[in-house]
Design a protein around this motif. Structure first.
Motif, PDB file in Angstrom:
ATOM      1  N   LYS A 202       0.800  -1.223   0.000  1.00  0.00           N
ATOM      2  CA  LYS A 202       0.000   0.000   0.000  1.00  0.00           C
ATOM      3  C   LYS A 202       0.830   1.269   0.000  1.00  0.00           C
ATOM      4  O   LYS A 202       0.321   2.340   0.339  1.00  0.00           O
ATOM      5  N   THR A 203       2.087   1.168  -0.398  1.00  0.00           N
ATOM      6  CA  THR A 203       2.874   2.398  -0.511  1.00  0.00           C
ATOM      7  C   THR A 203       2.875   2.838  -1.967  1.00  0.00           C
ATOM      8  O   THR A 203       3.464   2.182  -2.840  1.00  0.00           O
ATOM      9  N   TYR A 204       2.196   3.956  -2.201  1.00  0.00           N
ATOM     10  CA  TYR A 204       1.974   4.431  -3.561  1.00  0.00           C
ATOM     11  C   TYR A 204       3.296   4.658  -4.296  1.00  0.00           C
ATOM     12  O   TYR A 204       4.194   5.336  -3.790  1.00  0.00           O
ATOM     13  N   GLY A 205       3.383   4.061  -5.478  1.00  0.00           N
ATOM     14  CA  GLY A 205       4.580   4.261  -6.289  1.00  0.00           C
ATOM     15  C   GLY A 205       5.759   3.419  -5.862  1.00  0.00           C
ATOM     16  O   GLY A 205       6.818   3.455  -6.481  1.00  0.00           O
ATOM     17  N   VAL A 206       5.596   2.636  -4.778  1.00  0.00           N
ATOM     18  CA  VAL A 206       6.666   1.756  -4.309  1.00  0.00           C
ATOM     19  C   VAL A 206       6.268   0.295  -4.482  1.00  0.00           C
ATOM     20  O   VAL A 206       6.937  -0.476  -5.160  1.00  0.00           O
ATOM     21  N   ASP A 207       5.128  -0.081  -3.900  1.00  0.00           N
ATOM     22  CA  ASP A 207       4.637  -1.447  -4.121  1.00  0.00           C
ATOM     23  C   ASP A 207       3.146  -1.443  -4.500  1.00  0.00           C
ATOM     24  O   ASP A 207       2.492  -2.481  -4.515  1.00  0.00           O
ATOM     25  N   ASP A 208       2.636  -0.274  -4.771  1.00  0.00           N
ATOM     26  CA  ASP A 208       1.208  -0.089  -5.056  1.00  0.00           C
ATOM     27  C   ASP A 208       1.106   0.921  -6.207  1.00  0.00           C
ATOM     28  O   ASP A 208       1.471   2.087  -6.030  1.00  0.00           O
ATOM     29  N   PHE A 209       0.617   0.437  -7.374  1.00  0.00           N
ATOM     30  CA  PHE A 209       0.685   1.271  -8.585  1.00  0.00           C
ATOM     31  C   PHE A 209      -0.649   1.351  -9.310  1.00  0.00           C
ATOM     32  O   PHE A 209      -1.288   0.320  -9.532  1.00  0.00           O
ATOM     33  N   PRO A 210      -1.035   2.558  -9.731  1.00  0.00           N
ATOM     34  CA  PRO A 210      -2.141   2.638 -10.684  1.00  0.00           C
ATOM     35  C   PRO A 210      -1.642   2.118 -12.038  1.00  0.00           C
ATOM     36  O   PRO A 210      -0.487   2.358 -12.402  1.00  0.00           O
ATOM     37  N   VAL A 211      -2.488   1.388 -12.741  1.00  0.00           N
ATOM     38  CA  VAL A 211      -2.136   0.886 -14.079  1.00  0.00           C
ATOM     39  C   VAL A 211      -3.314   1.217 -14.997  1.00  0.00           C
ATOM     40  O   VAL A 211      -4.261   0.441 -15.109  1.00  0.00           O
ATOM     41  N   ILE A 212      -3.254   2.396 -15.591  1.00  0.00           N
ATOM     42  CA  ILE A 212      -4.342   2.884 -16.437  1.00  0.00           C
ATOM     43  C   ILE A 212      -4.023   2.488 -17.872  1.00  0.00           C
ATOM     44  O   ILE A 212      -3.077   3.006 -18.466  1.00  0.00           O
TER      45      ILE A 212
END
Ligand code: C2O
Ligand code: CU
Length: 514
Positions: A200-210
């Motif tokens: 749940k760390t944005y941009g570290v192990d948690d990424f949006p994939v649009i």
């Protein structure tokens, strides 16, 4: 002097399709021509992408807190240009930047306020897809944001943690505005999700994939012109992820969470990894699942989301691919010509040489209480056919029906065509009860706001209209194949207090900016 234009199978496919859907052309084409057209109407980029660009991770939107404790965001819609490919830069639209928008993040219980500045030179709107909110803040076609004006909706976020998104919704123009780049992710957080041992760390192990399909013309500009002749609108032959062409993502942890959003106007994706590895499906459109579901494929129609957690090994490379669709339930001819047989290499996932250990995915996630369908008093039927909902084309001045606040409704959605549609309802997250009379497959269990509709099939959903009665300001329900929506496959409904009557929508398309 003529400028050489690179050969593009892309174009040929559209022209052939155009020819084929015209009956006279079909007669002329004959069986041989048909065979050739069919064979060349597939796009397959597997093994052809060089994955040389690091995946862009949209920045988290900055915010301030005002005197009333509201979290305030500024979003400016503007035109720009971006270097997606070698050669010319592409003309684009974006929020606070050239293409797409920042990721918005807010927690359940917070009141948010957006100042939406439209510098595009034409009217648009900004809709919060999947959000439970008052109809005046919804950003549908009645909340026009005219050129040069600012719109400032505010509401209290009150729904489970989820990966929602935002995009324009001007009637008849949504496909074009989204295609040019106006879209972004809206992550809702809550205490339950924060307590889970998930990446749940944005941009570290948690990424949006649009994931978006786009076509570029010979000059690297988005090709908007060719969609008119297909059944589903523009089918791009190339893929952008978060606005990155040929992207790779280097993971630094043994597990990563991907918040997949099908941000295309018309295309269905069927995601999986090239080595067949499984992943955990942890969330659907409107929130986390009750427990993870192990699978190696996830099909998403336009606007659908899935949160997945995938294992990564040090030093490895594996490709996230969109495979030919296996679950469209569509005839082979339509499947082929509406892009269902296309294969795309989407994103290369690389493991760094050494990885930080991530916790195992918990066996239990969150409570997903079943809607009490027994106490439902209203069952409505909707048929999607051509560009009509129940035989009618969208009319800004007509409210189609009213639902009563505080009630659970059952909606039976029928796709009356031999081509695909899907269905999205504003304001609510729904639960899928049945698909063609059967219990829904695992990937449709959980909160949904958009669902694929099988040609000739019936899908039964249930939802509860909890708040925000307003007899005059409608919410939308529509096909999220944006071309269909723009052509009129949309209806309007209002939420009413008990005994209240359906009113009249605002005259001028609603809100005037100030
Ligand atoms: Cu994502 Cu009515 O839209
Ligand atoms: Cu449709």
């Amino acid at each position: 002097m003529t400028t050489p234009i690179p050969a593009r199978p892309v174009k040929r496919r559209r022209l052939l399709k155009t020819a084929l859907i015209g009956a006279p052309a079909l007669l002329v084409a004959g069986a041989g021509g048909l065979g050739i057209a069919y064979a060349s109407a597939v796009t397959d980029t597997s093994g052809e992408i060089d994955f040389k660009n690091p995946l862009n991770v949209p920045p988290l939107a900055e915010s301030t807190v005002d005197a009333e404790g509201r979290r305030v965001f500024e979003l400016t819609l503007r035109s720009g240009s971006r270097q997606f490919k070698d050669g010319a830069a592409t003309g684009t639209w974006g929020f606070n930047g050239d293409y797409l928008g920042p990721t918005i993040r807010a927690a359940r219980g917070e009141t948010v306020l957006f100042n939406i500045h439209n510098t595009l030179g034409e009217t648009t709107s900004v809709h919060w897809h999947g959000m439970h909110l008052p109809p005046t803040a919804d950003g549908g076609p009645h909340q026009s944001v005219h050129a040069g004006t600012t719109w400032s909706p505010s509401w209290k976020v009150d729904q489970p943690a989820a990966s929602l998104w935002y995009h324009p919704h001007p009637h008849g123009e949504t496909a074009r505005h989204v295609y040019r780049g106006l879209a972004g992710m809206f992550i809702v957080d809550d205490e339950e999700s924060a307590a889970l041992a998930l990446p749940k760390t944005y941009g570290v192990d948690d990424f949006p994939v649009i994931v978006q399909d786009r076509s570029f013309d010979g000059d690297n500009q988005f090709d908007e012109s060719s969609g008119l002749f297909t059944n589903v609108g523009i089918l791009g032959e190339e893929i952008l992820v978060n606005g990155t062409y040929a992207p790779y993502l280097e993971a630094t942890t043994t597990r990563v969470r991907l918040r997949l959003l099908n941000g295309s106007g018309s295309r269905v994706f069927n995601f999986g990894f090239t080595d067949g590895r499984g992943f955990a499906l942890i969330g659907t459109d409107g929130g986390l699942r009750a427990e993870p579901h192990g699978t190696n494929r996830i099909q998403l129609s336009p606007a659908e989301r899935a949160e997945i957690v995938v294992d990564v090994a040090p030093g490895e490379k594996v490709i996230l691919r969109s495979y030919a669709a296996e679950d469209l339930d569509i005839d082979p001819f339509s499947q082929r010509f509406d892009g269902g047989d296309d294969v795309f290499d989407v994103l290369e996932l690389r493991g760094a040489a050494t990885l930080t250990e991530s916790p195992a995915v918990p066996g239990k996630l969150v409570d997903v209480p079943k809607l009490d369908v027994d106490k439902s008093t209203e069952t409505r039927k909707f048929q999607l056919s051509g560009f009509n909902l129940n035989g009618k084309s969208m009319d800004m001045d007509r409210i189609d029906f009213g639902v009563e606040k505080g009630t659970v409704e059952i909606w039976e959605l029928e796709n009356g065509d031999q081509q695909f549609h899907n269905f999205h309802v504003h304001d609510v997250q729904f639960q899928v009860l049945k698909v063609n009379g059967e219990n829904p497959p695992e990937h449709l269990r959980g909160w949904k706001d958009t669902v694929y509709l099988r040609p000739g099939g019936k899908t039964k959903i249930a939802m509860e209209f909890k708040d925000f009665a307003d007899p005059d300001m409608p919410y939308m329900c529509h096909c999220h194949v944006l071309y269909h929506e723009d052509q009129g496959l949309m209806g309007q409904f209002v939420v009413l207090e008990k005994g209240q009557k359906v009113g009249k929508p605002p005259k001028d398309g609603g809100h005037e900016g100030h």
